[in-house]
Design a protein around this motif. Structure first.
Motif, PDB file in Angstrom:
ATOM      1  N   MET A   1      40.416  24.956  40.487  1.00  0.00           N
ATOM      2  CA  MET A   1      38.956  24.811  40.529  1.00  0.00           C
ATOM      3  C   MET A   1      38.409  24.826  39.105  1.00  0.00           C
ATOM      4  N   VAL A   2      38.102  23.657  38.592  1.00  0.00           N
ATOM      5  CA  VAL A   2      37.495  23.539  37.269  1.00  0.00           C
ATOM      6  C   VAL A   2      36.189  22.761  37.400  1.00  0.00           C
ATOM      7  N   SER A   3      35.284  22.997  36.468  1.00  0.00           N
ATOM      8  CA  SER A   3      33.972  22.356  36.528  1.00  0.00           C
ATOM      9  C   SER A   3      33.972  21.036  35.754  1.00  0.00           C
ATOM     10  N   PRO A   4      33.516  19.960  36.408  1.00  0.00           N
ATOM     11  CA  PRO A   4      33.390  18.676  35.714  1.00  0.00           C
ATOM     12  C   PRO A   4      32.002  18.484  35.090  1.00  0.00           C
ATOM     13  N   ALA A   5      31.226  19.569  34.963  1.00  0.00           N
ATOM     14  CA  ALA A   5      29.824  19.460  34.575  1.00  0.00           C
ATOM     15  C   ALA A   5      29.602  18.924  33.165  1.00  0.00           C
ATOM     16  N   SER A   6      30.543  19.141  32.244  1.00  0.00           N
ATOM     17  CA  SER A   6      30.342  18.692  30.867  1.00  0.00           C
ATOM     18  C   SER A   6      31.128  17.415  30.618  1.00  0.00           C
ATOM     19  N   VAL A   7      30.529  16.292  30.958  1.00  0.00           N
ATOM     20  CA  VAL A   7      31.187  14.998  30.796  1.00  0.00           C
ATOM     21  C   VAL A   7      30.395  14.156  29.801  1.00  0.00           C
ATOM     22  N   VAL A   8      31.119  13.573  28.825  1.00  0.00           N
ATOM     23  CA  VAL A   8      30.477  12.729  27.819  1.00  0.00           C
ATOM     24  C   VAL A   8      31.492  11.668  27.355  1.00  0.00           C
TER      25      VAL A   8
END
Length: 187
Positions: free
Chosen positions: A72-79
């Protein structure tokens, strides 16, 4: 096209609809956590009974779907086709996921939480400093402590970082410049 509470069939899942709320398309009816769009793919936390919450990559047309990271990792910081995330298996180090190839690269061997990319810098909650707000310059490798106090969450907005302190006796919404100066209480 329905109305009333009797129309609601499921409170979970991930759906697509057009700007008018029509042409609904279901990706999954399973519980979904954080999701992010990168190119023509959605990366999302997908709860699966007896499996856990892997990070899934699915094409917008739902023709291609694969598990990218088993934890379970967060994909919230995508650039720019890269997702910066904190490892959640053996460590909490900083990683970068190439959203095209699916390859993960270890960026920094330091335990971080909630990494957020902004203009070449990763802002994060430092696990070794009781979740204080820190920054890490990707080009120079310089780490900077921005706060000394524990925080609950934060958001980078332009040259400011807004954050919630974790002190239960006097919680506060504060802001600080991205270089760590000018701390002030908002509320």
């Amino acid at each position: 096209d329905g109305s009333g509470l009797g129309y609601v069939r499921s409170a979970t899942g991930m759906y697509y609809c057009d700007h008018k709320g029509k042409n609904t398309f279901c990706y999954t009816k399973d519980p979904v956590g954080i999701l992010a769009l990168s190119g023509n793919h959605i990366f999302y936390q997908h709860y699966q009974e007896k499996v856990g919450v892997p990070l899934i990559k699915v094409s917008l047309d739902k023709k291609d779907s694969i598990s990218v990271i088993p934890d379970m990792v967060s994909p919230a910081s995508v650039v720019n086709g890269t997702i910066y995330y904190a490892g959640n298996g053996d460590d909490h180090y900083l990683y970068a996921l190439n959203t095209v190839t699916g390859a993960s690269t270890l960026i920094w061997e330091h335990p971080v939480w909630n990494p957020v990319y902004h203009n070449g810098t990763i802002f994060f909650m430092d696990l070794e400093s009781n979740y204080a707000l820190h920054s890490y310059d990707l080009a120079t490798g310089e780490e900077l402590a921005l706060t000394k106090e524990r925080i609950d969450f934060f958001n980078v907005y332009g040259t400011m970082i807004y954050y919630q302190t974790a002190d239960t006796s006097s919680p506060a919404l504060k802001r600080i410049y991205i270089d760590g100066t000018g701390e002030e209480t908002v509320m």
